[in-house]
Design an enzyme around this catalytic site. Structure first.
Site, mmCIF file in Angstrom:
data_model
loop_
_atom_site.group_PDB
_atom_site.id
_atom_site.type_symbol
_atom_site.label_atom_id
_atom_site.label_comp_id
_atom_site.label_asym_id
_atom_site.label_seq_id
_atom_site.Cartn_x
_atom_site.Cartn_y
_atom_site.Cartn_z
ATOM 1 N N GLY A 13 0.664 -1.191 -0.075
ATOM 2 C CA GLY A 13 -0.007 -0.050 0.082
ATOM 3 C C GLY A 13 0.695 1.313 -0.208
ATOM 4 C CB SER A 19 1.566 5.874 1.423
ATOM 5 O OG SER A 19 1.190 6.341 0.205
ATOM 6 C CD GLN A 40 -3.250 0.403 -7.394
ATOM 7 O OE1 GLN A 40 -3.397 1.236 -6.827
ATOM 8 N NE2 GLN A 40 -4.314 0.277 -8.090
ATOM 9 C CG ASP A 64 -4.313 -4.370 -9.263
ATOM 10 O OD1 ASP A 64 -5.377 -4.305 -8.436
ATOM 11 O OD2 ASP A 64 -4.580 -3.683 -10.090
ATOM 12 C CB VAL A 65 -5.434 -6.190 -3.677
ATOM 13 C CG1 VAL A 65 -3.968 -6.260 -2.895
ATOM 14 C CG2 VAL A 65 -6.104 -5.056 -3.515
ATOM 15 C CB VAL A 92 -4.844 -1.606 0.107
ATOM 16 C CG1 VAL A 92 -5.713 -1.947 -1.393
ATOM 17 C CG2 VAL A 92 -3.347 -2.080 -0.068
ATOM 18 C CE1 TYR A 157 -13.205 7.246 4.099
ATOM 19 C CE2 TYR A 157 -14.761 5.585 5.327
ATOM 20 C CZ TYR A 157 -13.495 6.108 4.753
ATOM 21 O OH TYR A 157 -12.320 5.197 4.950
ATOM 22 C CE LYS A 164 -10.851 2.242 4.918
ATOM 23 N NZ LYS A 164 -9.665 1.590 4.717
ATOM 24 C CB ILE A 193 -3.299 11.250 7.351
ATOM 25 C CG1 ILE A 193 -3.376 10.849 8.696
ATOM 26 C CG2 ILE A 193 -1.808 11.788 6.838
ATOM 27 C CD1 ILE A 193 -2.508 9.704 9.080
ATOM 28 C CB THR A 195 -2.756 9.905 1.737
ATOM 29 O OG1 THR A 195 -4.051 9.601 1.921
ATOM 30 C CG2 THR A 195 -2.229 9.839 3.256
HETATM 31 O O1 0WD Z 1 -7.063 10.032 6.141
HETATM 32 C C1 0WD Z 1 -6.499 9.149 5.617
HETATM 33 N N1 0WD Z 1 -5.751 9.141 4.718
HETATM 34 C C2 0WD Z 1 -7.246 7.688 6.206
HETATM 35 C C3 0WD Z 1 -6.778 6.643 5.601
HETATM 36 C C4 0WD Z 1 -7.789 7.547 7.658
HETATM 37 C C5 0WD Z 1 -8.186 6.252 8.036
HETATM 38 C C6 0WD Z 1 -7.775 5.328 6.928
HETATM 39 N N2 0WD Z 1 -7.085 5.316 5.950
HETATM 40 C C7 0WD Z 1 -7.063 4.165 5.332
HETATM 41 C C8 0WD Z 1 -7.213 3.989 3.907
HETATM 42 O O2 0WD Z 1 -8.712 3.682 3.671
HETATM 43 C C9 0WD Z 1 -6.626 2.976 3.259
HETATM 44 O O3 0WD Z 1 -6.924 1.797 3.655
HETATM 45 O O4 0WD Z 1 -5.221 4.031 4.952
HETATM 46 C C10 0WD Z 1 -5.200 2.954 3.980
HETATM 47 C C11 0WD Z 1 -4.043 3.691 3.415
HETATM 48 O O5 0WD Z 1 -4.533 4.860 2.676
HETATM 49 P P1 0WD Z 1 -3.588 6.153 2.342
HETATM 50 O O6 0WD Z 1 -2.331 6.054 3.015
HETATM 51 O O7 0WD Z 1 -4.388 7.332 2.867
HETATM 52 O O8 0WD Z 1 -3.443 6.412 1.017
HETATM 53 P P2 0WD Z 1 -2.549 6.290 -0.299
HETATM 54 O O9 0WD Z 1 -1.193 6.816 0.114
HETATM 55 O O10 0WD Z 1 -3.182 6.688 -1.513
HETATM 56 O O11 0WD Z 1 -2.250 4.674 -0.483
HETATM 57 C C12 0WD Z 1 -3.347 3.960 -0.923
HETATM 58 C C13 0WD Z 1 -3.111 2.856 -1.825
HETATM 59 C C14 0WD Z 1 -3.357 3.499 -3.192
HETATM 60 O O12 0WD Z 1 -2.846 4.596 -3.700
HETATM 61 P P3 0WD Z 1 -3.845 5.057 -4.922
HETATM 62 O O13 0WD Z 1 -3.487 6.667 -4.673
HETATM 63 O O14 0WD Z 1 -3.416 4.976 -6.219
HETATM 64 O O15 0WD Z 1 -5.090 4.691 -4.523
HETATM 65 O O16 0WD Z 1 -3.677 1.802 -1.806
HETATM 66 C C15 0WD Z 1 -2.999 1.077 -2.882
HETATM 67 C C16 0WD Z 1 -2.532 2.084 -3.963
HETATM 68 O O17 0WD Z 1 -1.282 2.473 -3.969
HETATM 69 N N3 0WD Z 1 -3.961 0.363 -3.848
HETATM 70 C C17 0WD Z 1 -4.017 -0.711 -4.071
HETATM 71 N N4 0WD Z 1 -2.963 -1.483 -4.221
HETATM 72 C C18 0WD Z 1 -3.039 -2.725 -4.718
HETATM 73 N N5 0WD Z 1 -4.027 -3.009 -5.519
HETATM 74 C C19 0WD Z 1 -5.020 -1.119 -4.948
HETATM 75 C C20 0WD Z 1 -5.218 -2.078 -5.735
HETATM 76 N N6 0WD Z 1 -6.000 -2.534 -6.530
HETATM 77 N N7 0WD Z 1 -5.977 -0.017 -5.039
HETATM 78 C C21 0WD Z 1 -5.325 0.932 -4.024
#
Ligand code: 0WD
Length: 256
Positions: A13, A19, A40, A64-65, A92, A157, A164, A193, A195
């Protein structure tokens, strides 16, 4: 010596240095874990290579999950480097952008619902299942990331809240299933956060301001805050904790 010395961790992830998974990898590395990272798609590979360099990892694999074959290949390849796995981090989440704007019903379709649940919840169980042979009997730990929208209705959301909620139930069922073989399964419910994933959620800036004003600590959390809690939860220091959702949100969920 760090409290994760001798542990091998797979972190799924990382999409950028912002991230949450980056913060987790950094804390785990600091505490002595050896890391393997996934990306991914080709678009994100450079950033994950950069992370690998930063964290002294020479194992960077595609996953890619959404693709069963990629999950299978990931563990076949990982098995060529390591004979066992102690920690699996699932960071993810995804829902189509139109589902995260406007009201819950506005962007809701059968397809958006299915994608959100597939990528954000099913993938945790799929990775746990594929990792199982490598994790058995090692006092290992699996960790995922969830959000308050799993248990409270809120603006924007939307369908991610449902995904979730499924993810949090997934944590309990996995913990129950894998506990007898020594593997713990937990979630961190992180405060908002900024991201890449967060940029898809409508009104995110407002969410950060609202949370900052209302939290007991009067601030938003950082990827370092989440990373440190993640390292603890995946270490033997947390040997008695499984099936839990731990809030790392500066206390926001505890106030009205
Ligand atoms: O406020 C926030 N940022 C919060 C995030 C608050 C509470 C929870 N979260 C969760 C998110 O829902 C997620 O489950 O934390 C987790 C990580 O999120 P993140 O760090 O905020 O986001 P990011 O840096 O974008 O990483 C998530 C990544 C994806 O990035 P993109 O921007 O391309 O969607 O999840 C990965 C991807 O790298 N991802 C996948 N990896 C493998 N296969 C796939 C996939 N199909 N889809 C998304």
């Amino acid at each position: 010596m760090g409290f994760l010395a001798g542990k091998r961790a797979l972190v799924v992830g990382i999409a950028s240095h912002r991230s949450i998974a980056w913060g987790i990898a950094e804390a785990m590395r600091r505490e002595g874990a050896e890391l393997a990272l996934t990306y991914q798609n080709e678009r994100l590979k450079d950033r994950v290579d950069e992370a690998a360099k930063e964290f002294g990892s020479n194992i960077v694999l595609p996953c890619d999950v959404a693709e069963d074959s990629q999950i299978d290949t990931l563990f076949t390849e990982l098995g060529k480097h390591w004979d066992g796995l102690d920690i699996l981090v699932h960071s993810v989440g995804f829902a189509p952008r139109e589902a995260l704007q406007g009201g819950f019903l506005d962007g809701l379709t059968r397809e958006n619902f299915a994608i959100a649940h597939d990528i954000s919840s099913y993938s945790l169980a799929a990775l746990a299942k594929a990792a199982r042979p490598m994790m058995q009997g090692r006092n290992g730990a699996i960790l995922t990331l969830t959000y308050l929208g799993a248990v409270r209705a809120m603006a924007s959301y939307n369908v991610m809240g449902l995904a979730k909620a499924s993810l949090e139930a997934n944590v309990r069922f996995l913990a129950y299933n894998l506990g007898p073989e020594g593997t713990r399964v937990n979630a961190i419910s992180a405060g908002p956060i900024r991201t890449l994933a967060a940029s898809g959620v409508g009104n995110f800036r407002k969410m950060l301001d609202t949370v900052q004003a209302a939290t007991p600590l009067r601030r938003n959390v950082t990827i370092e805050d989440v990373g440190n809690a993640a390292a603890f939860l995946c270490s033997d220091l947390a040997a008695g904790i499984t099936g839990e959702v731990t809030y790392v949100d500066a206390g926001y969920s505890t106030v009205a």
